[in-house]
Design an enzyme around this catalytic site. Structure first.
Site, mmCIF file in Angstrom:
data_model
loop_
_atom_site.group_PDB
_atom_site.id
_atom_site.type_symbol
_atom_site.label_atom_id
_atom_site.label_comp_id
_atom_site.label_asym_id
_atom_site.label_seq_id
_atom_site.Cartn_x
_atom_site.Cartn_y
_atom_site.Cartn_z
ATOM 1 C CG ASP A 1 2.162 1.570 9.680
ATOM 2 O OD1 ASP A 1 1.865 2.333 10.612
ATOM 3 O OD2 ASP A 1 2.105 1.908 8.485
ATOM 4 C CG ASP B 1 -4.786 5.259 9.908
ATOM 5 O OD1 ASP B 1 -5.967 4.911 9.797
ATOM 6 O OD2 ASP B 1 -3.852 4.750 9.290
ATOM 7 C CE LYS C 1 -2.707 2.349 3.628
ATOM 8 N NZ LYS C 1 -1.680 3.206 4.252
ATOM 9 C CG ASN C 2 2.473 2.504 3.564
ATOM 10 O OD1 ASN C 2 1.405 3.102 3.453
ATOM 11 N ND2 ASN C 2 2.827 1.889 4.679
ATOM 12 C CB ILE D 1 7.141 6.477 14.229
ATOM 13 C CG1 ILE D 1 8.357 5.544 14.120
ATOM 14 C CG2 ILE D 1 6.890 7.240 12.927
ATOM 15 C CD1 ILE D 1 9.657 6.193 13.754
ATOM 16 N NE ARG E 1 1.652 11.647 7.164
ATOM 17 C CZ ARG E 1 1.930 12.889 7.526
ATOM 18 N NH1 ARG E 1 0.965 13.712 7.838
ATOM 19 N NH2 ARG E 1 3.176 13.298 7.572
HETATM 20 C C1 UD1 Z 1 4.905 6.669 8.286
HETATM 21 C C2 UD1 Z 1 5.981 5.606 8.370
HETATM 22 C C3 UD1 Z 1 6.065 4.907 7.034
HETATM 23 C C4 UD1 Z 1 4.690 4.384 6.611
HETATM 24 C C5 UD1 Z 1 3.641 5.483 6.688
HETATM 25 C C6 UD1 Z 1 2.236 4.968 6.442
HETATM 26 C C7 UD1 Z 1 8.085 5.669 9.587
HETATM 27 C C8 UD1 Z 1 9.334 6.418 9.862
HETATM 28 N N1 UD1 Z 1 7.234 6.220 8.714
HETATM 29 O O1 UD1 Z 1 5.295 7.537 7.239
HETATM 30 O O2 UD1 Z 1 6.992 3.831 7.106
HETATM 31 O O3 UD1 Z 1 4.780 3.919 5.299
HETATM 32 O O4 UD1 Z 1 3.661 6.087 7.983
HETATM 33 O O5 UD1 Z 1 1.682 4.378 7.554
HETATM 34 O O6 UD1 Z 1 7.869 4.599 10.105
HETATM 35 N N2 UD1 Z 1 7.442 14.429 11.032
HETATM 36 C C9 UD1 Z 1 7.521 15.769 11.335
HETATM 37 N N3 UD1 Z 1 7.364 16.668 10.332
HETATM 38 C C10 UD1 Z 1 7.146 16.307 9.035
HETATM 39 C C11 UD1 Z 1 7.058 14.939 8.726
HETATM 40 C C12 UD1 Z 1 7.207 14.023 9.750
HETATM 41 O O7 UD1 Z 1 7.720 16.134 12.492
HETATM 42 O O8 UD1 Z 1 7.022 17.176 8.167
HETATM 43 C C13 UD1 Z 1 7.603 13.408 12.100
HETATM 44 C C14 UD1 Z 1 6.314 12.633 12.319
HETATM 45 O O9 UD1 Z 1 5.465 13.268 13.241
HETATM 46 C C15 UD1 Z 1 6.836 11.321 12.818
HETATM 47 C C16 UD1 Z 1 8.161 11.153 12.078
HETATM 48 O O10 UD1 Z 1 8.537 12.454 11.653
HETATM 49 O O11 UD1 Z 1 7.087 11.359 14.190
HETATM 50 C C17 UD1 Z 1 8.117 10.218 10.863
HETATM 51 O O12 UD1 Z 1 7.097 10.598 10.022
HETATM 52 P P1 UD1 Z 1 7.014 10.165 8.493
HETATM 53 O O13 UD1 Z 1 8.004 9.117 8.180
HETATM 54 O O14 UD1 Z 1 6.996 11.393 7.677
HETATM 55 O O15 UD1 Z 1 5.581 9.578 8.470
HETATM 56 P P2 UD1 Z 1 4.838 9.050 7.240
HETATM 57 O O16 UD1 Z 1 5.359 9.596 5.967
HETATM 58 O O17 UD1 Z 1 3.394 9.185 7.573
#
Ligand code: UD1
Length: 417
Positions: A306, A117, A23-24, A328, A93
């Site tokens: 996840d 989510d 999915k991701n 995370i 997202r």
């Molecule tokens: C996350 C998962 C990814 C998964 C996706 C879908 C991790 C590191 N990331 O990705 O593997 O495919 O969910 O479920 O496991 N953050 C900030 N500012 C930003 C972006 C992120 O502070 O602009 C912080 C987030 O709050 C979080 C961390 O960085 O604590 C990692 O976030 P990120 O990897 O960007 O999350 P997703 O892309 O949603």
């Protein structure tokens, strides 16, 4: 489809199932296709709700999407519409990535702040700061982000304070068509991101270092359409393996990449599971009573956030106390109350989850909360005494293709109402 999942626990799962593309990764490939006009083919795409929603986002932007089984064809127009629909983006997202892709193609984008989510704040400041460094100006009006690059996108040196998957992807999408070279430091190393870079390279992008902490992108003038097969879903594979282990059964997952699950399999071994791998399969046999084990979620190759709820469900019946630290997304604990209603003894303190193993869980009526939480609660129900009803079951449809039929094929007494 919404409704409930009803599980009569106690049957050990036995057998073999295959997993589809991640999915991701598939959602990101769909957005990336916008970077090149023409007909793209993405293979091994799961039939999940989020793919359907992303298809609607692309159609709004002017692309057309046709699915034939697990093959998705996307016809991208010469001039996409730079506006992503508010009501769809708020649901998912991954749609924030249209920002980078539309800016690269049209020099502007209007995108609602994304949803996804419900597990706490999911900021996008790294995305925005990185794009600003490349020449983008932002204006937030009435919940809609207006982005414009009046002088086009220019390559630069970007260094993230955390290896964010989404931010790395957004910058990558913007950088492939930018002027000059973009260097992304402290980049995410997730396999889905490497897979995205491979697809972009098939489209003609010049990218070095994907899968490492420093990615270098040399912008090109134009990209062309490509055909790409999506990397197998390590989360789908991991979920069925934990389900088998929880039920005291033995499950083999095929069509997967075991090297993408190294930390998760290591933790299953520590908890007393027998794990056997070949190049594209993993077999896990669950112990009668799991051993308590500590886990900390971390960026890849650490333990995936996840997979945390599924492992907490498994450790709820361990012979001892486990500590799971969520590094995370520390807001993803709503499902713990549902597990405790089933008889688990779990409490969260800040980002730490303390799990005191209990002998038995018992079935009751609970809520699904989010994709992985609904999967975790199903895992708990497979071992619980009696019947568990998981309401809001539509959450699993966002991330798992054929969740209930696949578990039923392994022998689970499970149905959808
Ligand atoms: C996350 C998962 C990814 C998964 C996706 C879908 C991790 C590191 N990331 O990705 O593997 O495919 O969910 O479920 O496991 N953050 C900030 N500012 C930003 C972006 C992120 O502070 O602009 C912080 C987030 O709050 C979080 C961390 O960085 O604590 C990692 O976030 P990120 O990897 O960007 O999350 P997703 O892309 O949603």
């Amino acid at each position: 489809m919404s409704g409930s999942i009803v599980i009569n626990g106690g049957t050990p799962l036995q057998g073999t199932i295959g997993v589809l593309g991640a999915k991701n990764a598939a959602l990101k490939h769909m957005v990336a296709s916008l970077l090149a006009p023409g007909l793209h083919t993405i293979e091994n795409v799961p039939g999940i709700l989020d793919v359907a929603i992303m298809g609607q986002v692309l159609e709004h932007v002017g692309a057309s999407c046709v699915t034939d089984g697990t093959t998705l064809q996307i016809d991208v127009p010469e001039t996409p519409n730079p506006e992503a629909p508010l009501e769809l983006v708020r649901q998912m997202r991954a749609s924030i990535l249209v920002l980078g892709a539309l800016l690269a193609r049209t020099g502007e984008a209007r995108v609602a702040l994304p949803g996804g989510d419900d597990f706490g704040a999911r900021p996008i400041d790294f995305h925005l700061r990185g794009l600003e460094q490349m020449g983008v100006e932002f204006d937030l009006r009435h919940g809609v982000l207006h982005a414009a690059a009046p002088n086009g996108l220019t390559g630069t040196d970007i260094f993230f304070e955390f290896p964010s998957v989404g931010a790395t992807e957004n910058i990558l999408l913007a950088a492939v068509l930018a002027k000059g070279t973009t260097t992304i430091g402290n980049a995410a190393r997730e396999p889905e991101l490497t897979d995205l870079a491979e697809y972009l390279m098939k489209m003609g992008a010049k990218i070095d270092g994907a899968g490492t902490s420093t990615i270098e992108v040399h912008g090109v003038e134009r990209l062309g359409p490509a055909t790409h097969r999506t990397v197998p879903d390590r989360l789908e594979a991991g979920t069925y393996l934990v389900a088998g282990a929880m039920s005291r059964g033995e499950v083999t997952v095929t069509d997967c990449r075991p090297e993408h699950l190294r930390m998760e399999l290591k933790k299953l071994e520590e908890a007393g599971c027998d794990v056997a791998i070949t190049e594209h399969t993993v077999t896990v046999r669950g112990p009668d009573i799991p051993m308590a084990t500590d886990i900390a979620t971390l960026p890849y190759p650490g333990f995936h956030t996840d997979m945390h709820p599924q492992m907490v469900a498994f450790l709820s019946v361990a012979g001892g106390t486990s500590l799971v630290t969520e590094n995370i997304y520390s807001g993803r604990f709503r499902y713990l109350g549902e597990l405790n209603r089933m008889g688990a003894d779990i409490h969260a303190d800040g980002q730490h989850v303390v799990i005191r193993g209990v002998e038995n869980l018992s079935g009751c009526e609970i809520d699904g909360c989010d994709i992985r939480a609904a999967a975790a609660l199903t895992i708990a129900a497979l071992r619980a005494d009696g019947v568990t009803t998981i309401n809001d079951a539509q959450h699993v449809d966002r991330g798992y293709d054929g969740f209930v039929p696949k578990l039923a094929s392994l022998g689970a007494d499970i149905r959808r109402t």
